[in-house]
Write a protein that holds these residues in place. Structure first.
Motif, PDB file in Angstrom:
ATOM      1  N   PRO A   1       6.988  32.332   3.761  1.00 29.02           N
ATOM      2  CA  PRO A   1       7.036  33.798   3.912  1.00 29.02           C
ATOM      3  C   PRO A   1       8.342  34.309   4.523  1.00 29.02           C
ATOM      4  N   TYR A   2       9.070  33.467   5.216  1.00 32.60           N
ATOM      5  CA  TYR A   2      10.326  33.914   5.846  1.00 32.60           C
ATOM      6  C   TYR A   2      11.487  33.931   4.864  1.00 32.60           C
ATOM      7  N   LEU A   3      11.294  33.322   3.697  1.00 33.74           N
ATOM      8  CA  LEU A   3      12.380  33.255   2.718  1.00 33.74           C
ATOM      9  C   LEU A   3      12.389  34.512   1.855  1.00 33.74           C
TER      10      LEU A   3
ATOM     11  N   VAL B   1      16.840  36.378  15.432  1.00 31.81           N
ATOM     12  CA  VAL B   1      15.614  35.952  14.768  1.00 31.81           C
ATOM     13  C   VAL B   1      15.625  36.403  13.313  1.00 31.81           C
ATOM     14  N   ILE B   2      15.194  35.515  12.430  1.00 26.70           N
ATOM     15  CA  ILE B   2      15.068  35.862  11.009  1.00 26.70           C
ATOM     16  C   ILE B   2      13.696  36.485  10.796  1.00 26.70           C
ATOM     17  N   GLU B   3      13.652  37.612  10.107  1.00 24.63           N
ATOM     18  CA  GLU B   3      12.357  38.245   9.897  1.00 24.63           C
ATOM     19  C   GLU B   3      11.696  37.729   8.631  1.00 24.63           C
ATOM     20  N   ILE B   4      10.428  38.044   8.489  1.00 28.02           N
ATOM     21  CA  ILE B   4       9.683  37.672   7.278  1.00 28.02           C
ATOM     22  C   ILE B   4      10.425  38.227   6.058  1.00 28.02           C
ATOM     23  N   GLY B   5      10.659  37.378   5.083  1.00 28.45           N
ATOM     24  CA  GLY B   5      11.380  37.795   3.877  1.00 28.45           C
ATOM     25  C   GLY B   5      12.882  37.893   4.060  1.00 28.45           C
TER      26      GLY B   5
ATOM     27  N   SER C   1      20.139  40.637  15.668  1.00 28.59           N
ATOM     28  CA  SER C   1      18.958  39.822  15.981  1.00 28.59           C
ATOM     29  C   SER C   1      19.246  38.336  15.781  1.00 28.59           C
TER      30      SER C   1
END
Lengths: 597, 191
Positions: B84-86, B62-66, B60
């Motif tokens: 929230p993404y970290l 894209v970085i997911e939430i968390g 992916s």
């Protein structure tokens, strides 16, 4: 050689490697960079901006009939505009290979809707390819051209925002020179009079039958066997997202050639796994096929039919929660909505328009759509490219049926939108004797998509000087008698233009003419607008009374300091358009020569 | 093992150059790399992000939430917007720099005062006065290279020959100042 490319760059590279000679497009996020990248291959490919997507498709179609490999590219809603020729070209077929790239927007990052253009492939009966990353974007373009010529059909390639605008490492190759095939007169192939078209219709079905065999044999549809408890059927970017979440535990059927879908491969895979998940963004096209072939599966019952299926969305759908994460307290995060740039020529126009009562404002697609928002609140609706002038006409016709209703309709669109389809709408206005006020915000460029040339700018995509279409002359030529061109930064001129236009009982056109602040100014711009952005505004602190009238212009260079109850102007942003200065009653804002360049 | 870097800021702040240097260096170092950005309407003064992921094999973009290992924020409040993404065990590098958004400029909201306190209370945060450092070095625009230096130190990526990559990706006349900014940023994050 390896390069780091976006999907759009890779599509362009793939087209170039496949020997494409001619390409046409209308800009639209997330598709725009496809043609901009192709334009860089100047020696091999002639690339052109068309005034709209239908024209782009038709130009590429003509080039393909003439025997070259050609490309048309557009955003998803652009294919609606181009649908007419697409459906009938699917009957005719082609001579040289032709590919239409559609850039869809699951998640609607920059779009008014989220339509799934894979439906067009089924609807028009053309082959469809769906790359999932940059490497596949390049590779599939080459396959698409071979398929187009082998099966005598235009081919649709569906990109999505995350494929278009994500970078990945791509192994690139060289260009294959594909000669221009001779055009041989053949009315039974190219003329779509009913007697011929009826025969073509039969051939289309036969072609779909042969394409089904091709799809089943295509290496673009492949199975990865792992543990067979869970099997994932996935297409496009959703395949990459699914791999993040299901990892190497699940087995996969990765679909890249998706119209027609490979029935045999689907049967083989689905018979070999216990629980089937279909992971595809937007409509349940693959899912319905899997069910039709007799396999129970999970798809839109688990995953949303809208938005992107990013790993967090998949995780939440499957397990009820995302990865552990922290939330920020709402009081420490203030919204950051997009807004018109400092120096945007639309600001003065919308400032004045927002003050008008009893006016319905029909909006359109462009940066100026932001006229709906604070602090202007000067737009009532917008739908699609070119619709403001035509729908405004219909709106006025109905308002005029209501006794004693004095409301007037003002329709507003940009220069590029006017050339796109707004001109046709204006023909409706003059032909049917409307009395709408029609505004063309001419900022001398196609703004929102990042400054593409158009028929009014004087340059082609490849930078060559060309004829400039004179909007005012064009409007007069079709019979609009009341036309005025104004400087939108001059609030008195804007106000007077409104007073004049609303006093008329006939259709009028107001053209505002001032370049986009972000535009690279041409010599012609510098001649026409000699004062352009050579000034800067400053607040005289002692004179500022903190009334904040200037803030109603919504300019990001104006900063209100609650502690001092004064406004100051950020010199890094201000370009001296002077709109704020005109609304400052205490005359606390002065315009000076620009200091920092 | 795939690692995820989230660069956030406000349209026009130069997150693009930082992510270009980052992806180029990672590719040259032999990693598989993917990067994702959103263009278009959101650019007009809105919140923007560049997402970079690297490792043996990246799926992916894209970085997911968390999912982010590090969050580098070019603007203070944006760090909280993207928090929230970290990954809660990840790091935040925050530019001590405020860009008021439209409601703040219009006097309808105040720029929140508790941003850094909240960040420090929730994650391992390094606050960098990148604007001040860049100004002291003589070019306010080198702010993004200060933050980039802090990112490199924070992710333990100092082995890559960044100075060559930077030299090849910035304007000739700004190479020296950008290299200084980069080194200063590294030193800040090592603290």
């Amino acid at each position: 050689m390896k390069m780091l490319l976006t999907g759009n760059e890779a599509v362009a590279r793939g087209a170039w490697e496949a020997g494409v000679r001619y390409a046409s497009a209308y800009p639209g996020t997330p598709s725009t960079e496809i043609l901009e990248t192709i334009a860089e291959y100047k020696d091999d490919v002639l690339a052109e901006w068309a005034p709209n997507e239908k024209v782009a498709f038709e130009a590429a179609m003509g080039g393909a009939f003439a025997g070259a490999r050609t490309l048309a590219a557009m955003k998803h809603v652009g294919v609606n505009v181009a649908a007419d020729p697409l459906f009938t070209m699917a009957y005719i077929g082609t001579n040289g290979g032709m590919v239409l790239v559609t850039a869809d927007e699951p998640g609607q990052h920059s779009s008014q809707n989220e339509q799934d253009n894979r439906q067009y492939a089924r609807f028009a009966k053309v082959p469809l390819l769906e790359p999932s990353d940059s490497q596949e974007s390049l590779d599939m373009m080459k396959v698409a051209y071979d398929v187009s010529e082998e099966f005598d059909t235009p081919v649709l390639v569906r990109m999505t925002t995350r494929v278009c605008h994500s970078k990945g490492i791509v192994e690139v190759g060289g260009r294959v020179e594909v000669p221009i095939r001779p055009f041989v007169k053949n009315v039974q192939k190219y003329m779509t009079v009913p007697s011929f078209a009826q025969k073509m219709r039969v051939k289309v079905e036969a072609r779909m039958g042969r394409l089904l065999e091709y799809s089943d044999a295509s290496p673009l549809n492949y199975i990865e066997w792992n543990d067979r408890a869970v099997g994932v059927v996935a297409t496009g970017a959703a395949y990459r997202f699914a791999r993040e979440v299901f990892g190497d535990r699940a087995s996969y059927l990765k679909l890249g050639f998706t119209n027609p879908l490979p029935d045999e491969r689907i049967r083989e895979f689905c018979a070999g796994v216990e629980k089937i998940y279909v992971v595809e963004e937007n409509d349940p096209i693959v899912e319905e096929r899997v069910r039709m072939l007799g396999f129970a599966c999970s798809g839109k019952d688990v995953f949303p039919p809208y938005g992107e299926l990013t790993p967090d969305v998949l995780r939440k759908s499957l397990y009820g929660e995302t990865l552990p994460h922290l939330d920020a307290s709402a009081e420490n995060v203030v919204a950051r909505p997009p807004s018109l740039c400092a120096g945007c020529p639309h600001r003065g126009f919308f400032y004045e328009l927002g003050k008008r009562k009893n006016v319905i404002v029909a909006g359109d697609i462009g940066c100026y759509t932001l006229g709906f928002s604070d602090p202007f609140n000067a737009m009532d609706y917008n739908v699609c490219m070119g619709a403001s002038i035509s729908s405004g006409h219909g709106f006025q016709q109905v308002l005029d049926m209501i006794p004693d209703d004095k409301r007037r309709v003002l329709s507003v669109m940009g220069d590029s939108t006017f050339f796109h389809t707004g001109f046709n709408s204006l023909l409706d206005v003059i032909y049917n004797g409307s009395r709408t006020v029609n505004v063309i915000l001419d900022n001398r460029i196609t703004g929102m998509t990042g400054h593409q040339q158009n028929p009014g700018t004087g340059f082609t995509l490849q930078g060559k000087p060309t004829k400039v279409v004179d909007i005012e002359a064009l409007v007069r030529a079709i019979g609009i008698e009341h036309v005025v061109s104004i400087d939108p930064n001059d609030l008195t001129a804007v106000k007077n233009a409104f007073d004049w236009a609303f006093s008329l009982d006939e259709p009028s056109v107001i053209i505002t003419r001032w370049p986009c602040v972000l535009k690279k100014f041409t010599e012609a711009d510098k001649t026409e607008f000699p004062t352009i952005f050579k000034a800067q505004c400053r607040v005289i602190e002692e004179t500022c009374i903190g009334c904040r009238m200037c803030l109603r212009t919504g300019c990001s260079s104006l900063v209100y300091d609650a502690a001092t109850n004064k406004v100051r102007i950020d010199p890094a942003q201000c370009v001296g358009c002077g709109v704020c200065l005109q609304v400052c009653k205490p005359v606390a804002i002065v315009k000076e020569e620009r200091r920092n360049g | 093992m795939v690692r995820s870097i989230l660069l956030v800021g406000v349209g026009g702040q130069g997150t693009l150059l930082a992510s270009k240097i980052l992806t180029t260096g990672l590719m040259q170092a032999g990693y598989d790399v993917k990067m994702s950005e959103i263009h278009g309407m959101s650019q007009r003064g809105g919140s923007v992000s560049s997402q970079v992921r690297y490792g043996d094999k990246v799926e992916s973009p894209v970085i997911e939430i968390g999912g982010a290992d590090i969050l580098v924020s070019f603007e203070k409040m944006e760090a909280l917007r993207w928090l929230p993404y970290l990954n809660p065990k990840g790091k935040a590098v925050v530019n001590d720099f405020e860009l008021p958004s439209a409601p703040i400029l219009a006097g309808k909201s105040l720029y929140p005062k508790g941003v850094l306190d909240e960040l420090r209370s929730k994650v391992a945060a390094t606050v960098v006065d990148a604007a001040g450092i860049a100004k002291r070095l003589g070019n306010a625009r080198s702010m993004n290279l200060v933050l980039f230096g802090a990112l490199v130190a924070g992710m333990g990526l100092a082995d890559i020959d960044w100075e060559t990559v930077i030299s090849e990706n910035v304007k000739k006349e700004t190479v020296e100042i950008n290299l200084k900014a980069f080194r200063e940023g590294m030193a800040q994050a090592r603290g």
